[in-house]
Enzyme design. Structure first.
Site, PDB file in Angstrom:
ATOM      1  N   ARG A   1       0.409  -1.514   0.055  1.00  0.00           N
ATOM      2  CA  ARG A   1      -0.281  -0.391   0.347  1.00  0.00           C
ATOM      3  C   ARG A   1       0.572   0.838   0.218  1.00  0.00           C
ATOM      4  O   ARG A   1       1.218   1.743   0.993  1.00  0.00           O
ATOM      5  CB  ARG A   1      -0.950  -0.093   1.476  1.00  0.00           C
ATOM      6  CG  ARG A   1      -2.287  -0.652   1.419  1.00  0.00           C
ATOM      7  CD  ARG A   1      -3.024  -1.241   2.294  1.00  0.00           C
ATOM      8  NE  ARG A   1      -2.312  -0.978   3.365  1.00  0.00           N
ATOM      9  CZ  ARG A   1      -2.110  -2.005   5.136  1.00  0.00           C
ATOM     10  NH1 ARG A   1      -3.991  -1.205   4.880  1.00  0.00           N
ATOM     11  NH2 ARG A   1      -2.133  -2.238   6.223  1.00  0.00           N
TER      12      ARG A   1
ATOM     13  N   ASP B   1       2.342   5.222  -0.567  1.00  0.00           N
ATOM     14  CA  ASP B   1       1.554   6.199   0.535  1.00  0.00           C
ATOM     15  C   ASP B   1       1.592   7.066  -0.898  1.00  0.00           C
ATOM     16  O   ASP B   1       1.904   7.047  -1.928  1.00  0.00           O
ATOM     17  CB  ASP B   1       2.691   7.257   1.170  1.00  0.00           C
ATOM     18  CG  ASP B   1       2.659   5.950   2.872  1.00  0.00           C
ATOM     19  OD1 ASP B   1       1.512   5.088   2.689  1.00  0.00           O
ATOM     20  OD2 ASP B   1       3.812   6.125   3.547  1.00  0.00           O
TER      21      ASP B   1
ATOM     22  N   TYR C   1      12.075  -1.937  -4.327  1.00  0.00           N
ATOM     23  CA  TYR C   1      11.808  -0.174  -4.529  1.00  0.00           C
ATOM     24  C   TYR C   1      13.172   0.894  -4.853  1.00  0.00           C
ATOM     25  O   TYR C   1      14.552  -0.293  -4.880  1.00  0.00           O
ATOM     26  CB  TYR C   1      11.710   0.043  -2.886  1.00  0.00           C
ATOM     27  CG  TYR C   1      10.420   0.224  -2.938  1.00  0.00           C
ATOM     28  CD1 TYR C   1       9.316   1.055  -2.833  1.00  0.00           C
ATOM     29  CD2 TYR C   1       9.859  -0.885  -1.262  1.00  0.00           C
ATOM     30  CE1 TYR C   1       8.080   0.757  -2.403  1.00  0.00           C
ATOM     31  CE2 TYR C   1       8.345  -1.628  -1.085  1.00  0.00           C
ATOM     32  CZ  TYR C   1       7.382  -0.221  -1.497  1.00  0.00           C
ATOM     33  OH  TYR C   1       6.583  -1.030  -0.853  1.00  0.00           O
TER      34      TYR C   1
ATOM     35  N   ARG D   1      11.764   5.830   3.066  1.00  0.00           N
ATOM     36  CA  ARG D   1      12.086   7.163   2.971  1.00  0.00           C
ATOM     37  C   ARG D   1      12.889   7.700   4.262  1.00  0.00           C
ATOM     38  O   ARG D   1      13.517   8.266   4.239  1.00  0.00           O
ATOM     39  CB  ARG D   1      10.363   7.749   3.187  1.00  0.00           C
ATOM     40  CG  ARG D   1       9.836   7.753   1.437  1.00  0.00           C
ATOM     41  CD  ARG D   1       9.194   8.397   1.365  1.00  0.00           C
ATOM     42  NE  ARG D   1       8.745   9.521   2.321  1.00  0.00           N
ATOM     43  CZ  ARG D   1       7.526   9.864   3.295  1.00  0.00           C
ATOM     44  NH1 ARG D   1       6.088   9.173   3.170  1.00  0.00           N
ATOM     45  NH2 ARG D   1       7.029  10.737   3.020  1.00  0.00           N
TER      46      ARG D   1
END
Length: 256
Positions: free
Chosen positions: A50, A52, A111, A202
């Site tokens: 999910r 952001d 990622y 992040r």
């Protein structure tokens, strides 16, 4: 009811994230609305991750259950037709077993984070990367990243709102490369793990940027990790440079 896996690409800028929300646009909501155009009624899809608000994807995976038998090609073509003009595309589709699950069958998430160093404002890449105006040193960031690889308690690097039962995760890879272009210097952070904590990537990149700028040393990242304290984390970088690039499964449903 046949089940289909969908590989999805999207620009996260116009969305409040992947997850369906009552009063804000979401990627999940856009795909479910497109499915309703094919087979009227309510649809609920499940995704591998999910993302952001503002986070992009080149290889998000979700699954849906339909009544009709669709060829994967026709299903992807029909969905892409109804997704226009939103920046969402189904790049592949495959029929899967009834017990296959986009999230729970996954064994790896990958990622990419794109960080650009240049003084002038970005135009063509605006919203697609995180820009800093100062130079960054590659090797100190690589040295610092070594402290994060492996099995650790990542309390320092997860959001206080993270719903994961445990902060202990295994980071399989964190590779950083420098790409010099005519329009700036791009640093690409590639990470892989079975799963990630909320804001973990992040938090990593924002902290490693401090190392690249010279404000932190590699040992400061080690100390922050060992502190197991969110307050010890460096800045959390903005979402626009983050991409979910792929999801791994024991048997890739999209393999030809």
């Amino acid at each position: 009811m046949p089940r289909y896996a969908l590989k999805v690409e999207y620009d996260g800028a116009p969305f409040a994230g992947w997850q369906r929300q009552a009063d804000q646009p979401s990627v999940q909501g856009a795909i479910e609305a497109a499915l309703a155009r094919l087979e009227p009624g309510a649809h609920t899809i499940a995704a591998a991750g999910r993302t952001d608000a503002g986070v992009h994807a080149r290889g998000q995976v979700c699954h849906c259950d339909l009544v009709k038998d669709w060829s994967p090609f026709r299903l992807s073509e029909a969905l892409n037709h109804h997704l226009k003009p939103l920046p969402v595309a189904v790049v592949d589709a495959a029929e899967v077993a009834d017990d296959w699950h986009a999230r729970f069958s996954a064994v790896e998430r990958r990622y990419l984070f794109r960080l650009v160093s240049r003084r002038a404002p970005l135009t063509l890449e605006a919203g697609q990367v995180w820009q800093v105006k100062h130079p960054l040193a590659l090797e100190p960031m690589r040295e610092a990243a070594k402290h994060l690889i492996g099995l650790h308690d990542f309390t320092t690097f997860r959001s206080t709102m993270c719903q994961a039962a445990s902060p202990v995760k295994t980071l399989d890879a964190l590779e950083i490369c420098e790409v010099k272009t005519d329009w700036g210097t791009e640093f690409q952070f590639r990470l892989s793990a079975r799963s990630f904590l909320h804001n973990q990537v992040r938090s990593f990149v924002g902290t490693l940027e401090r190392v690249g700028s010279g404000a932190w040393g590699a040992e400061d990242v080690r100390d922050a990790l060992q502190a197991r304290d969110r307050a010890a984390c460096g800045p959390v970088c903005p979402p626009q440079g983050l991409y979910l690039t792929g999801v791994g499964y024991p048997d890739d449903p999209f393999r030809a």
